[in-house]
Design a protein around this motif. Structure first.
Motif: not given
Length: 264
Positions: A1-4, A31-36, A74-77
């Protein structure tokens, strides 16, 4: 996460629970579901807090490893930034130990918690240097312009590495203080003493969150949004969920960026 990231999701924080809002995520699956859902709405990264079985704030390397692994599946990116927030429960030594054990991709660290006293602090200075050497993206959390100035002084004195990422906190959780967009002026004035290439973002407490973040975007900053700081729509009615807040912000940003929006 070098770029904000442009938009970072902060879905739960350390204090609120489902008693405050039924859609606030407490468990790792939640948390994962909310992030997705928020990622699909436009959030690019996750600012993560984990909770114990009673939904209390916890700094725990094992739970963070579990969350990071589930996010990678679930969200590798979508990068994950962990918190070291003390909430009156953890010492700076315990905060440092968490980061040293976990070695996360990104971490947020409040200057006032990690380096509370004026003058040199060899342990704090060593921590910041180690984190820089390890390639961990450290974001300095700053609650007032005078903390920005203090961070700049510590850097200019060679006591910590050049700040690369900072977060300006507008308003307060306790006592409840509604954020105001114009608060950014003091932060940005003080930030002139920081490195020219420092990346900054803002978060904002209360229903004025969206207005504050839109101003941050106009001024070239990033935006951190979510139930950690606000569970209301701009009109004061209850928000549906984190993804809905992100979607509403993105909708306004896109409208302003369109030719029609520019004409208005």
């Amino acid at each position: 996460m070098a770029k904000l990231p442009r938009i970072m999701l902060a879905p739960n924080g350390a204090r609120r629970t489902r008693a405050d809002h039924p859609a606030l995520p407490e468990t790792i699956p939640q948390i994962v579901a909310a992030a997705t859902a928020a990622h699909h709405a436009g959030a690019e990264a996750l600012h993560a807090h984990v909770r114990d079985a009673e939904a209390r704030h916890l700094l725990d390397a094992g739970l963070y490893r579990e969350l990071i692994a589930e996010m990678a599946r679930a969200l590798p990116t979508m990068p994950v930034q962990i918190t070291t927030e003390a909430v009156g429960l953890y010492s700076s030594a315990e905060q440092r130990a968490l980061v040293r054990e976990l070695r996360p991709e990104g971490v947020s660290v409040a200057l006032r918690e990690m380096w509370p006293d004026p003058g040199p602090d060899p342990e704090a200075g060593r921590f910041y240097a180690e984190t820089e050497e390890a390639g961990i993206a450290l974001q300095h959390i700053l609650y007032a312009p005078d903390q920005v100035s203090r961070l700049a002084s510590l850097w200019s004195e060679g006591l910590l590495p050049a700040p690369r990422q900072v977060l300006f906190v507008l308003g307060r959780y306790a006592p409840p203080t509604l954020a105001r967009p114009e608060e950014l002026d003091g932060f940005l004035t003080a930030a002139r003493a920081l490195p020219e290439d420092v990346q900054w973002a803002a978060c904002a407490f209360g229903r004025t969150e969206e207005a504050c973040l839109l101003r941050a975007a106009e001024l070239g900053g990033g935006m951190r949004i979510g139930f950690e700081n606000n569970v209301e729509r701009p009109d004061g009615s209850p928000a549906e969920d984190n993804a809905g807040q992100v979607a509403a912000l993105v909708q306004v940003l896109e409208a302003r960026a369109s030719p029609r929006g520019q004409e208005v």
